[in-house]
Design a protein around this motif. Structure first.
Motif, PDB file in Angstrom:
ATOM      1  N   VAL A  19       0.823  -1.206   0.000  1.00  0.00           N
ATOM      2  CA  VAL A  19       0.000   0.000   0.000  1.00  0.00           C
ATOM      3  C   VAL A  19       0.864   1.266   0.000  1.00  0.00           C
ATOM      4  CG1 VAL A  19      -0.316   0.242   2.497  1.00  0.00           C
ATOM      5  CG2 VAL A  19      -2.116   0.994   0.943  1.00  0.00           C
ATOM      6  N   GLY A  20       2.083   1.163   0.524  1.00  0.00           N
ATOM      7  CA  GLY A  20       2.979   2.312   0.539  1.00  0.00           C
ATOM      8  C   GLY A  20       3.301   2.857  -0.839  1.00  0.00           C
ATOM      9  N   MET A  21       3.166   2.039  -1.861  1.00  0.00           N
ATOM     10  CA  MET A  21       3.417   2.513  -3.228  1.00  0.00           C
ATOM     11  C   MET A  21       2.372   3.533  -3.667  1.00  0.00           C
ATOM     12  SD  MET A  21       4.536  -0.931  -5.318  1.00  0.00           S
ATOM     13  CE  MET A  21       3.005  -1.820  -4.998  1.00  0.00           C
ATOM     14  N   PHE A  22       1.206   3.526  -3.051  1.00  0.00           N
ATOM     15  CA  PHE A  22       0.082   4.310  -3.526  1.00  0.00           C
ATOM     16  C   PHE A  22      -0.181   5.592  -2.740  1.00  0.00           C
ATOM     17  CE2 PHE A  22      -0.765  -0.190  -4.401  1.00  0.00           C
ATOM     18  CZ  PHE A  22      -0.890  -0.151  -5.776  1.00  0.00           C
ATOM     19  N   LEU A  23       0.409   5.734  -1.572  1.00  0.00           N
ATOM     20  CA  LEU A  23       0.083   6.880  -0.712  1.00  0.00           C
ATOM     21  C   LEU A  23       0.774   8.154  -1.173  1.00  0.00           C
ATOM     22  CD1 LEU A  23       0.196   5.210   2.801  1.00  0.00           C
ATOM     23  CD2 LEU A  23      -1.785   5.650   1.354  1.00  0.00           C
ATOM     24  N   PRO A  24       0.074   9.277  -1.098  1.00  0.00           N
ATOM     25  CA  PRO A  24       0.695  10.535  -1.526  1.00  0.00           C
ATOM     26  C   PRO A  24       1.794  11.021  -0.576  1.00  0.00           C
ATOM     27  CG  PRO A  24      -1.529  10.922  -0.706  1.00  0.00           C
ATOM     28  CD  PRO A  24      -1.335   9.436  -0.753  1.00  0.00           C
ATOM     29  N   ARG A  25       1.681  10.675   0.708  1.00  0.00           N
ATOM     30  CA  ARG A  25       2.707  11.044   1.688  1.00  0.00           C
ATOM     31  C   ARG A  25       2.961   9.854   2.595  1.00  0.00           C
ATOM     32  NH1 ARG A  25       1.039  13.913   6.371  1.00  0.00           N
ATOM     33  NH2 ARG A  25       2.560  13.110   7.791  1.00  0.00           N
ATOM     34  N   LEU A  26       4.231   9.660   2.950  1.00  0.00           N
ATOM     35  CA  LEU A  26       4.607   8.490   3.731  1.00  0.00           C
ATOM     36  C   LEU A  26       5.829   8.814   4.569  1.00  0.00           C
ATOM     37  CD1 LEU A  26       4.165   5.500   4.239  1.00  0.00           C
ATOM     38  CD2 LEU A  26       5.373   5.014   2.122  1.00  0.00           C
ATOM     39  N   ASP A  27       5.693   8.694   5.894  1.00  0.00           N
ATOM     40  CA  ASP A  27       6.806   8.972   6.805  1.00  0.00           C
ATOM     41  C   ASP A  27       7.577   7.699   7.161  1.00  0.00           C
ATOM     42  OD1 ASP A  27       6.242  11.842   7.203  1.00  0.00           O
ATOM     43  OD2 ASP A  27       4.391  11.077   8.095  1.00  0.00           O
ATOM     44  N   HIS A  28       6.855   6.608   7.401  1.00  0.00           N
ATOM     45  CA  HIS A  28       7.471   5.332   7.771  1.00  0.00           C
ATOM     46  C   HIS A  28       6.812   4.217   6.966  1.00  0.00           C
ATOM     47  CE1 HIS A  28       9.577   6.960  11.302  1.00  0.00           C
ATOM     48  NE2 HIS A  28       8.523   7.748  11.394  1.00  0.00           N
ATOM     49  N   TRP A  29       7.649   3.379   6.370  1.00  0.00           N
ATOM     50  CA  TRP A  29       7.144   2.249   5.593  1.00  0.00           C
ATOM     51  C   TRP A  29       7.603   0.980   6.293  1.00  0.00           C
ATOM     52  CZ3 TRP A  29       7.629   2.366  -0.433  1.00  0.00           C
ATOM     53  CH2 TRP A  29       6.731   1.455  -0.990  1.00  0.00           C
ATOM     54  N   VAL A  30       6.645   0.133   6.657  1.00  0.00           N
ATOM     55  CA  VAL A  30       6.896  -1.027   7.512  1.00  0.00           C
ATOM     56  C   VAL A  30       6.450  -2.304   6.800  1.00  0.00           C
ATOM     57  CG1 VAL A  30       6.348  -2.077   9.743  1.00  0.00           C
ATOM     58  CG2 VAL A  30       6.468   0.419   9.535  1.00  0.00           C
ATOM     59  N   THR A  31       7.249  -3.356   6.930  1.00  0.00           N
ATOM     60  CA  THR A  31       6.846  -4.648   6.388  1.00  0.00           C
ATOM     61  C   THR A  31       7.525  -5.788   7.116  1.00  0.00           C
ATOM     62  OG1 THR A  31       6.577  -5.954   4.367  1.00  0.00           O
ATOM     63  CG2 THR A  31       8.663  -4.758   4.622  1.00  0.00           C
ATOM     64  N   LEU A  32       6.869  -6.929   7.099  1.00  0.00           N
ATOM     65  CA  LEU A  32       7.490  -8.172   7.534  1.00  0.00           C
ATOM     66  C   LEU A  32       8.112  -8.898   6.339  1.00  0.00           C
ATOM     67  CD1 LEU A  32       4.685  -9.418   9.952  1.00  0.00           C
ATOM     68  CD2 LEU A  32       6.934  -8.523  10.591  1.00  0.00           C
ATOM     69  N   HIS A  33       7.856  -8.399   5.147  1.00  0.00           N
ATOM     70  CA  HIS A  33       8.330  -9.002   3.887  1.00  0.00           C
ATOM     71  C   HIS A  33       9.515  -8.198   3.366  1.00  0.00           C
ATOM     72  CE1 HIS A  33       4.546 -11.149   4.152  1.00  0.00           C
ATOM     73  NE2 HIS A  33       3.961  -9.979   4.327  1.00  0.00           N
ATOM     74  N   THR A  34      10.627  -8.319   4.055  1.00  0.00           N
ATOM     75  CA  THR A  34      11.791  -7.471   3.809  1.00  0.00           C
ATOM     76  C   THR A  34      12.221  -7.462   2.353  1.00  0.00           C
ATOM     77  OG1 THR A  34      12.518  -7.979   6.055  1.00  0.00           O
ATOM     78  CG2 THR A  34      14.124  -6.937   4.613  1.00  0.00           C
ATOM     79  N   ASP A  35      12.274  -8.600   1.710  1.00  0.00           N
ATOM     80  CA  ASP A  35      12.764  -8.643   0.328  1.00  0.00           C
ATOM     81  C   ASP A  35      11.848  -7.909  -0.644  1.00  0.00           C
ATOM     82  OD1 ASP A  35      15.109 -10.006   0.964  1.00  0.00           O
ATOM     83  OD2 ASP A  35      14.135 -11.957   0.810  1.00  0.00           O
ATOM     84  N   ASN A  36      10.564  -7.824  -0.347  1.00  0.00           N
ATOM     85  CA  ASN A  36       9.643  -7.085  -1.216  1.00  0.00           C
ATOM     86  C   ASN A  36       9.802  -5.579  -1.076  1.00  0.00           C
ATOM     87  OD1 ASN A  36       8.589  -9.541  -2.000  1.00  0.00           O
ATOM     88  ND2 ASN A  36       6.762  -9.365  -0.733  1.00  0.00           N
ATOM     89  N   LEU A  37      10.267  -5.116   0.064  1.00  0.00           N
ATOM     90  CA  LEU A  37      10.347  -3.688   0.323  1.00  0.00           C
ATOM     91  C   LEU A  37      11.218  -2.973  -0.705  1.00  0.00           C
ATOM     92  CD1 LEU A  37       9.476  -1.343   2.111  1.00  0.00           C
ATOM     93  CD2 LEU A  37      11.399  -1.875   3.616  1.00  0.00           C
ATOM     94  N   GLY A  38      12.325  -3.568  -1.093  1.00  0.00           N
ATOM     95  CA  GLY A  38      13.186  -2.946  -2.099  1.00  0.00           C
ATOM     96  C   GLY A  38      12.460  -2.731  -3.416  1.00  0.00           C
ATOM     97  N   LEU A  39      11.660  -3.699  -3.824  1.00  0.00           N
ATOM     98  CA  LEU A  39      10.881  -3.572  -5.064  1.00  0.00           C
ATOM     99  C   LEU A  39       9.802  -2.511  -4.922  1.00  0.00           C
ATOM    100  CD1 LEU A  39      10.492  -7.379  -5.822  1.00  0.00           C
ATOM    101  CD2 LEU A  39      12.083  -5.783  -6.913  1.00  0.00           C
ATOM    102  N   TRP A  40       9.072  -2.554  -3.812  1.00  0.00           N
ATOM    103  CA  TRP A  40       8.019  -1.555  -3.591  1.00  0.00           C
ATOM    104  C   TRP A  40       8.607  -0.151  -3.552  1.00  0.00           C
ATOM    105  CZ3 TRP A  40       6.041  -4.827   1.055  1.00  0.00           C
ATOM    106  CH2 TRP A  40       5.280  -5.899   0.592  1.00  0.00           C
ATOM    107  N   LYS A  41       9.751  -0.006  -2.921  1.00  0.00           N
ATOM    108  CA  LYS A  41      10.416   1.289  -2.833  1.00  0.00           C
ATOM    109  C   LYS A  41      10.776   1.776  -4.232  1.00  0.00           C
ATOM    110  CE  LYS A  41      14.429   3.458  -0.684  1.00  0.00           C
ATOM    111  NZ  LYS A  41      15.557   3.278   0.225  1.00  0.00           N
ATOM    112  N   SER A  42      11.268   0.903  -5.084  1.00  0.00           N
ATOM    113  CA  SER A  42      11.621   1.275  -6.459  1.00  0.00           C
ATOM    114  C   SER A  42      10.407   1.773  -7.227  1.00  0.00           C
ATOM    115  CB  SER A  42      12.237   0.082  -7.195  1.00  0.00           C
ATOM    116  OG  SER A  42      13.444  -0.291  -6.599  1.00  0.00           O
ATOM    117  N   VAL A  43       9.277   1.113  -7.069  1.00  0.00           N
ATOM    118  CA  VAL A  43       8.061   1.555  -7.749  1.00  0.00           C
ATOM    119  C   VAL A  43       7.676   2.947  -7.275  1.00  0.00           C
ATOM    120  CG1 VAL A  43       5.573   1.127  -7.998  1.00  0.00           C
ATOM    121  CG2 VAL A  43       7.205  -0.762  -8.201  1.00  0.00           C
TER     122      VAL A  43
END
Length: 162
Positions: A19-43
């Motif tokens: 969901v962090g890929m879609f928000l207009p503003r984001l202070d902290h991005w949290v996940t238990l799926h560490t390996d996916n975070l890099g991909l989501w961050k890139s998007v």
């Protein structure tokens, strides 16, 4: 989210998972799926958010993770609850769950709810364990529970409405 932001315009925003890929503003991005975070961050960075100062949280160390929570006990079983847990640890005086109903509900970017997972309210044994983990931790830390409200679902019934 818009309803919560109207009531709390200066809120610190924690997002969980994709969901962090879609928000207009984001202070902290949290996940238990560490390996996916890099991909989501890139998007997210391919769009208008490349200059923001988001902090990234996960249980496993990776070059793109700012805060590693590998020794946190208990570690909440769902990423949305993990985000709530981190917000509490970081001193949030008020936590509002948006999109974390704790029920088998479709996420805003899905056509229908996942049939294989109930987010704590399905028939699977893992669902019961998820709910029990939250209930037990809130009995242990009633002051934590008192800071949390929710917009919908079981979590609204359990924590109270925002």
């Amino acid at each position: 989210l818009a309803d919560a932001q109207r009531k709390l315009p200066d809120a610190v925003i924690f997002a969980a998972n994709d969901v962090g890929m879609f928000l207009p503003r984001l202070d902290h991005w949290v996940t238990l799926h560490t390996d996916n975070l890099g991909l989501w961050k890139s998007v997210r960075w391919m769009h208008q958010h490349a200059q923001e100062d988001t902090q990234y949280h996960a249980p496993d160390p990776r070059p793109y993770v700012d805060h590693v929570w590998e020794c946190l006990t208990p570690l909440f079983a769902l990423s949305g609850y993990f985000a709530m847990q981190i917000a509490w640890i970081m001193g949030a005086a008020s936590i509002v769950l948006v999109g974390c109903p704790g029920t088998q509900t479709r996420r805003f970017f899905e056509g229908c709810a996942r049939p294989d997972f109930g987010y704590g309210s399905g028939p699977a044994g893992s669902d019961e364990s998820i709910k029990e983990q939250i209930e037990n931790e809130m009995v242990r830390l009633p002051e934590f529970k008192a800071t949390v409200r929710s917009m919908s679902g079981w979590t609204r019934d359990f924590f109270g409405s925002f």
